[in-house]
Design an enzyme around this catalytic site. Structure first.
Site: not given
Length: 378
Positions: A24, A135, A160, A162, A190, A218, A243, A267, A295, A297, A320, A322
């Site tokens: 996304r 991230t 991290k 993406k 990730d 991840e 995850d 999480k 976490c 967003l 993580d 952030d």
């Protein structure tokens, strides 16, 4: 201290720049804020992001779950009877982990306020400071390298990255990042379920052969592909972090028993809150599997709740957290201090967080006000 009301509002905080993953693209934190009110005047705060592509939870779904199903079961209950309340919360409806997490953290906020202690102290008090990564979203190599360079200038020593959209492009991006950053920065990847097991093994081995120094990868494969996750874990030297494959303590137990991953990412929005997250920590201690605290967003409110868990338990060795570092503004005051990579726990009771001076400009009116009356204990 008895629960007299539960209210729901919508919270929107713009991000510094769009957040892009294999699943996304998001431009703002658009979360559900809840407040639990008590007969003593104390208020507990909780938050939940509608991350439909991961948890399946939408804004409307979270609001309806809280007001229509959870609230009627909790009104009138004493906050100090936490175990009873948690049983009622988690049996109010199936799934809906984000809604449960928001209510859960608000309850823990009140529980710790009642005991006049910072929550992390009641959860074990393992440490007072934490370090988080930051991230770096999926973009072209040059933009990712510049974002990473800026993060390092702010004091982040772990990033991290993406990945997961295109394996060969991912390899080029990571090589460019390592060349830009040198060897002094820790890189985590990730994939957000973006690779097949064979793609993951091939790509991770290429990174190992290129000596890119990747700390962990991840969720390289689809959440439900436990065999694929185990295959990747067994075929590479790099640590594999589960995850999206881990929501519940039962999910975590299966991963641990099968050794399908090397690490577990906890999480609160997946577990349904702190209560269930602590069960995963207990299992991880038994099986000797280190955990990361992550976490979605989220604003500083719910990330602070996650930080309290991480500060409480020794088995959580990586963070993580952030979310606050990605937001363009912070409507909260008090609680853990997020100074870029450094998180310092505060001495205030509960989560320690209350609305700040700019709070109202980020809040819309309550979604609804379902009629609900206290239920008798069963």
């Amino acid at each position: 201290m008895k629960i007299t009301d539960i209210q729901v509002k919508r919270l929107r905080i713009p991000l510094k720049k769009p957040f892009k993953t294999a699943l996304r693209t998001v431009e703002a934190v658009e979360d559900i804020l809840i407040t639990i009110h008590t007969d003593t005047g104390d208020i507990g705060y909780g938050e939940a992001p509608p991350t439909a592509v991961i948890t399946g939870d939408t804004r409307e779904g979270i609001e309806g779950a809280i007001l229509g199903h959870i609230k009627p079961r909790l009104l009138g209950l004493p906050v100090v009877e936490l175990e009873t309340i948690m049983e009622r919360l988690h049996t109010a409806l199936v799934g809906n982990t984000s809604a449960k997490a928001a209510v859960d953290m608000a309850l823990y906020d009140l529980f710790a306020r009642y005991h006049q202690a910072p929550l992390f102290r009641l959860l074990g008090g393992a440490r007072q400071t934490l370090a988080t990564d930051l991230t770096i979203s999926v973009n072209d190599s040059a933009e990712m390298a510049e974002d990473a360079r800026q993060a390092v200038l702010l004091g982040y020593s772990t990033l991290k990255i993406k990945v997961g959209k295109d394996p060969q492009q991912d390899l080029k991006r990571i090589k460019a990042l390592r060349q830009t950053l040198g060897d002094g920065v820790t890189l985590r990847l990730d994939a957000n379920q973006g690779w097949t097991p064979r793609e993951a093994v091939k790509l991770i081995r290429q990174m190992e052969e290129a000596d890119l120094g990747i700390e962990l990868v991840e969720q390289p494969v689809k959440a439900g592909d436990l065999e694929g996750l185990k295959y990747v874990t067994q075929q590479v030297e790099t640590l594999i972090l589960a995850d999206e494959s881990v929501f519940s303590p039962l999910d975590a137990l299966r991963i641990m028993q099968e050794r399908a991953a090397d690490l577990i990412n906890i999480k609160l929005m997946k577990t349904g809150g702190i209560h269930q997250a602590l069960k995963i920590c207990a299992l991880a201690e038994i099986y000797g599997m280190e955990c990361m605290m992550g976490c979605m967003l989220e604003s500083r409110l719910s990330v602070a709740a996650a930080a309290h868990v991480a500060a409480g338990r020794n088995i959580i060795t990586r963070c993580d957290l952030d979310g606050p570092g990605l937001c363009a503004d912070d409507p909260w005051q008090g609680g853990p201090v997020f100074d870029h990579a450094a998180i310092t726990m505060s001495k205030e009771a509960g989560l320690g967080i209350v609305p700040g001076p700019t709070f109202d400009q980020y809040i819309s009116q309550p979604f609804s006000s379902f009629s609900a009356t206290p239920q008798k204990k069963m």
